[in-house]
Design an enzyme around this catalytic site. Structure first.
Site, short mmCIF file in Angstrom:
data_model
loop_
_atom_site.label_atom_id
_atom_site.label_comp_id
_atom_site.label_asym_id
_atom_site.label_seq_id
_atom_site.Cartn_x
_atom_site.Cartn_y
_atom_site.Cartn_z
N GLY A 1 14.21 89.69 4.40
CA GLY A 1 15.31 90.66 4.37
C GLY A 1 15.18 91.97 4.24
O GLY A 1 16.44 92.70 3.94
N GLN A 2 14.06 92.57 4.09
CA GLN A 2 14.08 93.81 4.18
C GLN A 2 14.77 94.78 5.32
O GLN A 2 14.66 94.06 6.32
CB GLN A 2 12.35 94.24 4.02
CG GLN A 2 11.73 93.95 2.72
CD GLN A 2 11.22 92.49 3.13
OE1 GLN A 2 11.43 91.89 4.09
NE2 GLN A 2 10.03 92.10 2.29
N PRO A 3 15.22 95.86 5.23
CA PRO A 3 15.92 96.49 6.19
C PRO A 3 15.23 96.54 7.77
O PRO A 3 15.74 96.23 8.41
CB PRO A 3 16.10 98.13 5.80
CG PRO A 3 16.29 97.61 4.27
CD PRO A 3 15.11 96.62 3.61
N GLY A 4 13.83 96.77 7.72
CA GLY A 4 13.04 97.02 8.83
C GLY A 4 12.84 95.45 9.27
O GLY A 4 12.53 95.44 10.42
N LEU A 5 12.93 94.38 8.54
CA LEU A 5 12.72 93.09 9.15
C LEU A 5 14.20 92.42 9.75
O LEU A 5 14.19 91.61 10.34
CB LEU A 5 12.25 92.26 7.86
CG LEU A 5 10.88 92.73 7.52
CD1 LEU A 5 10.25 91.76 6.44
CD2 LEU A 5 9.74 92.65 8.72
#
Length: 170
Positions: free
Chosen positions: A77-81
């Site tokens: 759920g990290q922004p880059g993922l």
């Protein structure tokens, strides 16, 4: 919480195997939920909470019950993922969206990520379960409060449910 998953399963009863996306922004408790599901339905030890690290990419959990297979895809759920989420939408039969109910400062980010996912054409009509997680913490908001905050207009078009849970203690 687990009876809700069974209800979701029954909703899709015509399938012998179906895929459930577990989405949410980072540190919402998605992987803890997956580990709890695996330990509950597979009668095995899942990872203890102190050994769970942020998901980078994908975690998969498979559960069999009554000759049916549930395949859970826990996506980072990290922004880059979050850009990889849509690669899984086409094959998804349902979505579980996990929100850290004890961290109101992150609700706007969680809402934005959920709205973006719900707009995708491959998820149109997919049943949605929104979990107000971390109810074991004293400062968490209820599922009703979270539903009012999210105020998701598109939910009228799909089967959905809000539920307050604690992935940590089941």
């Amino acid at each position: 919480m687990f009876s809700l998953l069974y209800g979701l399963w029954k909703h899709l009863f015509s399938k012998t195997e179906f895929h459930v996306l577990i989405l949410g922004i980072d540190k919402a408790g998605k992987t803890t939920l997956l580990e709890k599901l695996k330990s509950t339905y597979l009668n095995s030890e899942g990872l203890p909470p102190d050994r769970i690290v942020p998901t980078v990419g994908l975690n998969i959990g498979r559960v069999e019950a009554s000759n049916n297979k549930l395949v859970f895809w826990d996506l980072g759920g990290q922004p880059g993922l979050r850009s990889i989420w849509e690669k899984y939408y086409e094959e998804a039969h349902a979505v579980i969206y996990v929100i850290d109910a004890a961290c109101p400062s992150r609700f706007e980010d969680a809402k934005s990520a959920l709205e973006k996912a719900l707009r995708h054409e491959d998820l149109q009509g997919a049943p949605l379960l929104i979990l107000a997680n971390k109810q074991d913490l004293s400062d968490s908001v209820s599922a009703e409060e979270l539903a009012r905050y999210l105020d998701l207009k598109k939910l009228d078009e799909r089967v959905y449910m809000f539920e307050a849970v604690s992935a940590y203690d089941g």
